[in-house]
Design a protein around this motif. Structure first.
Motif, short mmCIF file in Angstrom:
data_model
loop_
_atom_site.label_atom_id
_atom_site.label_comp_id
_atom_site.label_asym_id
_atom_site.label_seq_id
_atom_site.Cartn_x
_atom_site.Cartn_y
_atom_site.Cartn_z
N ILE A 263 0.99 -1.29 -0.02
CA ILE A 263 0.07 0.07 0.01
C ILE A 263 0.78 1.06 0.01
O ILE A 263 1.86 1.44 0.95
N GLY A 264 0.41 2.01 -0.78
CA GLY A 264 1.42 3.28 -1.08
C GLY A 264 0.91 4.58 -0.77
O GLY A 264 -0.37 4.80 -0.72
N SER A 265 1.55 5.53 -0.05
CA SER A 265 0.96 7.09 0.22
C SER A 265 2.16 7.87 0.15
O SER A 265 3.65 7.55 0.61
N VAL B 64 1.54 14.91 -7.16
CA VAL B 64 1.27 14.09 -8.32
C VAL B 64 2.67 13.11 -8.64
O VAL B 64 2.28 12.18 -9.16
N PRO B 65 3.77 13.61 -8.73
CA PRO B 65 4.78 12.92 -9.07
C PRO B 65 5.06 12.04 -8.42
O PRO B 65 5.03 10.66 -8.98
N LEU B 66 4.85 11.94 -7.01
CA LEU B 66 4.78 10.91 -6.24
C LEU B 66 4.03 9.65 -6.25
O LEU B 66 4.46 8.54 -6.21
N TYR B 67 2.81 10.10 -6.40
CA TYR B 67 1.84 9.15 -6.51
C TYR B 67 1.80 8.32 -7.80
O TYR B 67 1.76 7.13 -7.96
N SER C 18 3.19 5.64 -16.98
CA SER C 18 2.80 7.03 -16.85
C SER C 18 3.84 7.83 -16.09
O SER C 18 3.88 8.84 -16.50
N TYR C 19 4.36 6.92 -15.12
CA TYR C 19 5.31 7.86 -14.12
C TYR C 19 6.47 8.37 -15.13
O TYR C 19 6.82 9.58 -14.88
N LYS D 6 13.60 12.03 -3.91
CA LYS D 6 12.21 11.69 -3.37
C LYS D 6 11.79 10.30 -3.15
O LYS D 6 10.92 10.14 -2.12
N VAL D 7 12.32 9.62 -3.80
CA VAL D 7 11.70 8.08 -3.64
C VAL D 7 12.79 7.21 -3.07
O VAL D 7 12.80 5.87 -2.55
N ALA D 8 14.15 7.83 -3.02
CA ALA D 8 15.10 7.05 -2.26
C ALA D 8 14.86 6.81 -0.84
O ALA D 8 14.20 7.73 0.07
#
Lengths: 418, 671, 289
Positions: free
Chosen positions: A39-41, A93-96, B54-55, B304-306
């Protein structure tokens, strides 16, 4: 030679950044495998909302651990991938998108913290057709996506509901307030209680007028306001019966402090979404202050809810203490977070699938059972905002106590003027 | 030290072969731009067939968006060096135009985008018209001025219910044509359109007179104006172009956000990130912001995702520090020195990591870029570069772009100086070129010049002398239009220059040098001179100007230094460069401001010879000087100022024996 | 009376703005370093004050004994590094922005993102005030103003009267000339950086007297502090003091007469007007041309 190659390099970098993206297929949906359900958030773990973001993080971690201890979901372990949105709506938006279509896409999503961020995430969820339970969005008219499910609900018209509930409660006092002073922060999460939405001007001033009360001060101030003397002075001069601070975080603390410096203390104070710890830090000044709440872990409430709720609260508090959080009580924010998680998990169980369409339908059909808000039903016509179960809390003897509505109250409303 | 790296690369861009790199008549950069844009468009359109998620489209959009913003900022702030914190204002105007039009009033977004650009352009015009009119505007004042603008706009939006009113606005997911498969495809296409337009504009500006003029403004604005660059108009053009592009792209940004409110847009973070992109990429070239955007967006997205949790900002912050410290003039300069190494390293590392299957795309991209930067930086180290150069000289004709040997330089100089058939100087007493009539200049309560009148006629060399504080410098500033007289009139070649901007005065026929030379530091000696030809009275194309510059350099015997950068010149050579640049404008009158200051006797003799050659070519000269020995040799007439009044005007021998002059000037000097 | 009270309170709060702005103004004006990390130093100063007061349970003013030297060293180190790496002007803006991010994250890792405030039982300044007839002077703001006058006034005198101060001013005017007069710019700039750091420690302490702190506060100070720096004139401490007081008073006045919602418009419009009319700073005496 070298000079000519240069623009080619710029080109190549761009091309490469595009080309490289295409080299790897996203991992396929792992339904039915032994892989954990992810599950992501995002959450506001740094930045302006971080003080509250950490509460949602601890609540979520507590929830996931308890869920896995109880056997997981659909027989699989559950994992929560939470990214830091830095309290910045630009990042949502980019992260989701990253969570949903980046490498190892998540199976399910849950909302971020704070209304603007939830609204931004809703757009992504809608495009992907994902179910989006969220903790704390208040602007119902803007939450138009049919598969978003609020974890708290201030009824269909929050700008009407909040003032009316407050005035209803105050009407039970022996000497209800007649003169009202309002201070409102210009922030999307709070300003609507004073100013209404879009074309609907309903808010504290209009409802006060309906009820024959007089608004003697109506001040608006920007986020990041530094000098509170002006507002304090205006309120002190007007000598209202009731001071309404439609504000967030520590604003009400600063306002009461500034009034105290002027030798004034409002007889009655209501704060919309205050940071609970700092208000208690005001000690004597805070006594009797009202605030909006969804849940307070007062003993009578816990007794009513039973052992499961007690265990959750104890678990949460011990984790919060371990993380050096200053105010560790399980209250509104944690309860809203918990409810959002329960909505998601209940939906999955009811649908017996990770398919978002099925989960969304199941939730619309059967509703969800939650620990702190009871059974919820979702009507898309009302943007899934369930019958409200929110109320008002009050500082009594140095602690927050739920006092309204009566059926959820843990104590009687106290009139601080007596 | 830091300046060297940047100027060297900038120099090598314009030095060398001569004409700007073109294929046929189209600049090569434009071909590259068209190619890349088309490629991105194709990739985006067929992304699902290529397996793009999409990403990835979001990532492309994000890079394109920031590239557009950075390019828009760079037009004024990079090319002309006026750092602005106001980019957030242009972006914000675009964002809220979209919010109000598409979000609140259901107007088609395709209309909101140009309207956003237009409104931001109007804002830019107002900012420029206010800021650039300020006489004492310095770079930092401009930066501070622009800092205030986003705060004001944010506050206005917050207090206006029809714009925001503190409630925020949801931008509905836009309708799209059938051939666009998804919302994110639409975002890529819109951002690509904006980025293509922005880069095309930057490319056009870079290769045009405007671009060269802005570069001159960046290096030495006073000198640029004096050689004839219309600096005000150029700065206004740059800021308005930047505003329009920033506003357009801002309107698209609102669609990307989906929900906008004031704190998202009018924050200092946005201009800081844009400045960071341009600094990291390189500010003097149109491609710098592109490189910077690709690099920094991928870097920050990666962070940001690291999974670095509470260390993320610490590492990111230190990396930003590192980027600026290592490459204060931008990565572009490093990459362009070794483009093939950069490209190959990037492809090998990124491709290798991807092929290994253990790395996500973002990881591979970032590591590839990082490796590319590191390797080119290493390859650029002097010690490594020497190895590299030695091997490369044989197959790389452009490698040693340095000055040709002194022998050839001296030879050509001699040849041309003999070839410079000096016409006899026209006899004095002809046409009146400069007429100063009753000129008075006050500064506050101080009278710097009081009712001064004198003429300069064709063929004269007039010495303008006087002790310190006598008003010489003020007189020079009045003559070249940098200041306006309080009273009186100045006529150049029969034309009153009252109210004319300095570049117009330059076109009227006045050229000057500065006591402390003000070369255009990013340009070679030849280009410095060529600037004056391009922007001079007759004007010329860049290629023509460079040829005519050679003649001017020959006049001052500087031909052998044509490819050098000004910072490698000594003071005497810089003074000669000043003179070459001044005569390149083909002036009627040349004003030499303390041209002998700081020179040794041999150098003075050399300078005197140069001045005689210039005079022989038909230019009348005003020499501002306090060294009487020199003037006695050179001047045909001497004008003496003392405390703002003219006390003598006549032949050198007469004036220098005048009792009043001796009293005022020599007496004081002896005391 | 009302207006007088609000303007006066605002002016006193302006002392805090001036304290925060002093370091930024001096390093920018004299050393050409636009040090955003200064906001990080103020943040650290505030948190250090909080930490020491909570542990030692002493009057917050006492903590200056530790915070001022500590931040002097940090400020000096920072300046030494800028100097060593030749980071000035806009590059310093970016480098110090990176450092600010680092400092904010460090503060959050140590003290979490929660609101922190000085315990009320030991902070004698938070809600008390001095009454002068109908006018009330809050203690925390009195301290802010007092410290600002002492520090900026003293700093101004030091720059005007002492040899080191004159050296610094000479340095600000023309580096090469100053160097030729034997002014060691390295040592001077490190000293000045240290002084700026120390002022950040004092500003942080002053902030804590009447406010709650969060790591993200560092960003919220940007607008008002830059406003004060600009209006005061770069490198001019006396100007900064007057600018701080004026901005505080102006904010109060606009809030009373108009609305608090318009305070930012008024302050930043004032900046633009001031820059257009007096680009060298409103509170700077005009130099002869």
């Amino acid at each position: 030679m070298r000079r000519r190659a240069l623009p080619a390099l710029a080109a190549a970098l761009l091309v490469a950044s595009v080309g490289a993206c295409s080299t790897r297929e996203p991992t396929t949906d792992p339904t039915g495998s032994d892989e954990p359900i992810v599950i992501g958030s995002t959450l506001a773990l740094t930045g302006a909302f971080a003080a509250t973001g950490i509460i949602h993080k601890i609540a979520g971690e507590t929830f996931i651990d308890r869920l896995n201890d109880a056997g997981g979901l659909l027989g699989r372990r559950v994992e929560w991938r939470v990214l830091d949105d830095q309290s910045n709506t630009q990042n949502i938006v980019p992260l989701y998108e990253q969570l949903l279509s980046g490498p190892d896409p998540v199976d399910l999503i849950i909302g971020p913290y704070a209304t603007p961020n939830i609204l931004a995430a809703m757009g992504v969820a809608e495009r992907y057709g994902k179910v989006l339970p969220h903790h704390t969005a208040v602007l119902r008219p803007q939450l138009t996506y049919e598969c978003q499910f609020p974890g708290w609900s201030i009824g269909p018209n929050p700008n009407r509901f909040i003032p009316e509930q407050l005035f209803d409660m105050l009407a039970t006092l022996p000497n209800p307030p007649k003169r009202i002073a309002i201070a409102t922060v210009q922030n999307g999460s709070a300003a609507f209680v004073t100013n209404g939405f879009d074309d609907d001007p309903t808010g504290v001033p209009t409802i006060a007028a309906e009820r024959g009360m007089q608004v003697v001060v109506n001040e608006q101030y920007p986020v990041g306001n530094q000098d509170w003397t002006g507002i304090a002075q205006a309120v002190a001069n007007a000598q209202p019966d009731l001071f309404i601070s439609n504000s967030l975080g520590a604003d009400v603390v600063n306002q009461l402090n500034a009034m105290a410096q002027l030798g004034y203390h409002p007889p009655l104070t209501f704060a919309l979404f205050p940071a609970p710890g700092p208000v208690l830090g005001l000690s004597d000044l805070a006594e009797g202050v009202f605030a909006w709440s969804m849940f307070e872990a007062n003993q009578p409430a816990l007794d009513r809810l039973g052992d499961e709720a007690k265990a959750i609260v104890a678990d949460f508090v011990s984790r919060a203490e371990a993380q050096n959080v200053s105010y560790t009580a399980f209250e509104t924010q944690a309860a809203a977070s918990w409810t959002a998680w329960e909505i998601l998990i209940d939906g999955v169980k009811a649908a017996n699938s990770l398919d978002d369409k099925a989960i969304c339908d199941a939730l619309h059909e059967k509703g969800a059972d939650t620990t702190f808000a009871g059974h919820l039903t979702f009507d898309p016509a009302q943007n899934n905002f369930w019958e409200t179960k929110v109320g008002i809390k009050q500082v009594q003897d140095g602690d927050w106590v739920m006092v309204w509505p009566r059926d959820q109250a843990s104590a009687e409303v106290r009139d601080p003027r007596t | 030290m830091t300046a060297t790296a940047g100027t060297t690369t900038a120099g090598s861009a314009t030095a060398g072969t001569g004409a700007p790199k073109t294929v046929g008549t189209i600049p090569r950069g434009l071909l590259v731009l068209i190619g890349v844009s088309a490629l991105v468009a194709v990739v985006a359109t067929f992304s699902s067939d290529l397996g793009l998620a999409s990403y990835h489209l979001v990532l492309i959009s994000t890079v394109l968006f920031w590239a557009t913003q950075a390019t828009s900022w760079n037009l004024l702030s990079g090319f002309a060096g006026y750092f602005s914190f106001g980019q957030g204002a242009f972006l914000g105007v675009g964002v809220f135009t979209m919010a109000v039009m598409a979000g609140r009033n259901d107007v088609n977004y395709l209309l909101a985008i140009p309207v956003g650009g237009l409104l931001a352009g109007v804002l830019a015009f107002v900012i420029g018209a206010v800021a650039f009119r300020l006489r004492s505007l310095r770079g930092e004042i401009f930066a501070l001025l622009t800092l205030a603008v986003p705060f004001i706009l944010g506050s206005i939006a917050l207090n206006t219910r029809s714009i925001d009113g503190g409630l925020g606005t949801t931008i509905p997911t836009p309708d799209r044509p059938d051939w666009v498969p998804s919302f994110q495809h639409l975002m890529v296409l819109l951002n690509l359109g904006a980025a293509t337009i922005a880069v095309a504009v930057a490319l056009a500006v870079y290769h045009s007179r405007l671009g060269r003029g802005l570069a001159a403004v960046h290096d030495a604005e006073d000198a640029a104006e004096v050689v004839g660059v219309p600096t005000f108009r150029y700065k206004m053009t740059a800021i308005v172009l930047g505003g329009v592009l920033g506003g357009m792209s801002g309107a698209i940004f609102a669609m990307m956000l989906g929900y906008v409110e004031v704190p998202v847009v009018f924050v200092l973070y946005i201009p800081l990130f844009i400045i960071l992109i341009c600094v990291a990429g390189g500010r003097r070239h149109w491609a710098g912001p592109l490189i910077g955007a690709a690099l920094l967006v991928v870097l920050t997205e990666w962070f940001k995702v690291a999974k670095l949790d509470q260390y993320r900002d610490i590492v990111l912050g230190l990396l930003l520090v590192g980027i600026v410290v290592i490459a204060p003039d931008g990565m572009f300069g490093r990459l362009r020195r070794h483009p093939w190494i950069a490209l190959v390293t990037f492809l090998v590392v990124a491709g290798g990591l991807l092929a290994s299957g253990y790395y996500a795309e973002l990881d591979a991209l970032l590591y590839g870029m990082a490796a590319s930067v590191v390797v080119t930086t290493l390859a650029g180290l002097p010690r490594v570069e020497r190895l590299w150069r030695r091997q490369a000289t044989s197959d790389s004709p452009a490698a040693p772009a340095a000055a040709p040997g002194p022998g050839t330089g001296a030879g050509s100089a001699t040849r041309s100086s003999t070839g410079f058939a000096a016409p006899p100087p026209p006899p004095p007493g002809g046409r009146v070129l400069v007429s100063v009539e009753g000129v008075t200049k006050d500064f506050g309560g101080v009278r710097a010049l009081d009712n001064v009148s004198f003429d300069v006629t064709e063929g004269e060399i007039v010495g303008l002398v006087g002790p310190n504080g006598s008003g010489k410098t003020t007189m020079v500033n009045l003559l070249c239009g940098a200041m306006q007289p309080t009273a009186g009139a100045i006529t150049i070649d029969g034309r009153a220059i009252k109210g004319l901007a300095p570049h117009r005065v330059a076109h009227a026929g006045v050229a000057r040098t500065y006591q402390i030379p003000k070369p255009f530091t990013s340009m070679t000696v030849r280009d410095n001179v060529a600037m004056a030809v391009m922007f001079g009275r007759t004007g010329a194309s860049y290629a023509e100007a460079r040829q005519r510059a050679e003649q001017c350099l020959a006049t001052v015997h500087m031909q052998h230094l044509a490819d050098a950068l000004p910072e490698s010149l000594n003071l005497h050579q810089r003074q000669l460069l000043e003179m070459a640049r001044a005569i390149a404008a083909e002036p009627a009158v040349l004003i030499l401001d303390e041209a002998f200051a700081g020179l040794n006797p041999a150098e003075i003799d050399d300078a005197v010879a140069v001045i005689r050659r210039i005079h022989a070519s038909g230019v009348s000269i005003i020499i501002v000087e306090h060294r009487l020995r020199v003037l006695q040799q050179l001047a045909t007439r001497i004008v003496v100022l003392n405390r703002g009044t003219l006390i003598a005007d006549g032949a050198p021998s007469t004036v220098l024996n005048d009792a009043v002059v001796v009293q005022a000037y020599l007496g004081r000097q002896r005391a | 009376m009302n207006t007088v009270q609000v303007v006066l309170s605002g002016a006193m709060l302006g002392g805090l703005y001036a304290l925060m702005a002093a370091g930024v103004s001096v390093t920018w004006g004299v050393l050409r370093v636009i040090n955003l990390a200064h906001f990080g130093l103020i943040l650290l100063g505030a948190y250090l004050t909080y930490q020491l007061v909570t542990i030692w349970r002493v009057n917050p003013l006492v903590t200056l004994v530790v915070t001022v030297p500590a931040l002097f060293v940090l400020g000096a180190l920072l300046q030494w590094a800028y100097d060593r790496l030749n980071i000035v002007e806009f590059n310093s803006l970016l480098v110090s922005f990176g450092l600010l991010i680092v400092m904010i994250q460090v503060a959050q890792n140590i003290w979490t993102a929660d609101h922190r405030e000085l315990p009320r039982d030991i902070n004698p300044f938070d809600t008390g005030s001095l009454s002068l007839g109908p006018i009330v002077l809050p203690y925390d703001r009195l301290v802010c103003l007092g410290l600002a006058v002492l520090l900026l006034g003293g700093g101004h005198l030091a720059l005007q009267r002492t040899f080191v101060g004159r050296g610094m001013r000479a340095f600000a005017e023309d580096r090469t000339v100053a160097a030729s007069f034997g002014i060691d710019h390295r040592r001077l700039s490190v000293l000045l950086g240290g002084a700026a750091g120390a002022s950040a420690g004092i500003a942080g302490m002053a902030f804590m007297l009447g406010n709650l702190i969060q790591p993200s506060h560092a960003y919220e100070w940007f607008g008002i502090v830059f406003a004060v720096v600009i209006l005061g004139g770069l490198g001019n401490l006396l100007g900064t003091l007057f600018a701080g007081i004026s901005v505080g008073a102006l904010s109060g006045l606009v809030g009373v007469l108009w609305s608090h919602a318009y305070v930012p418009i008024a302050v930043f419009a004032a900046i633009i007007v001031a820059l257009v009319l007096r680009p060298q700073g409103v509170f700077v005496r005009r130099r002869a041309v």
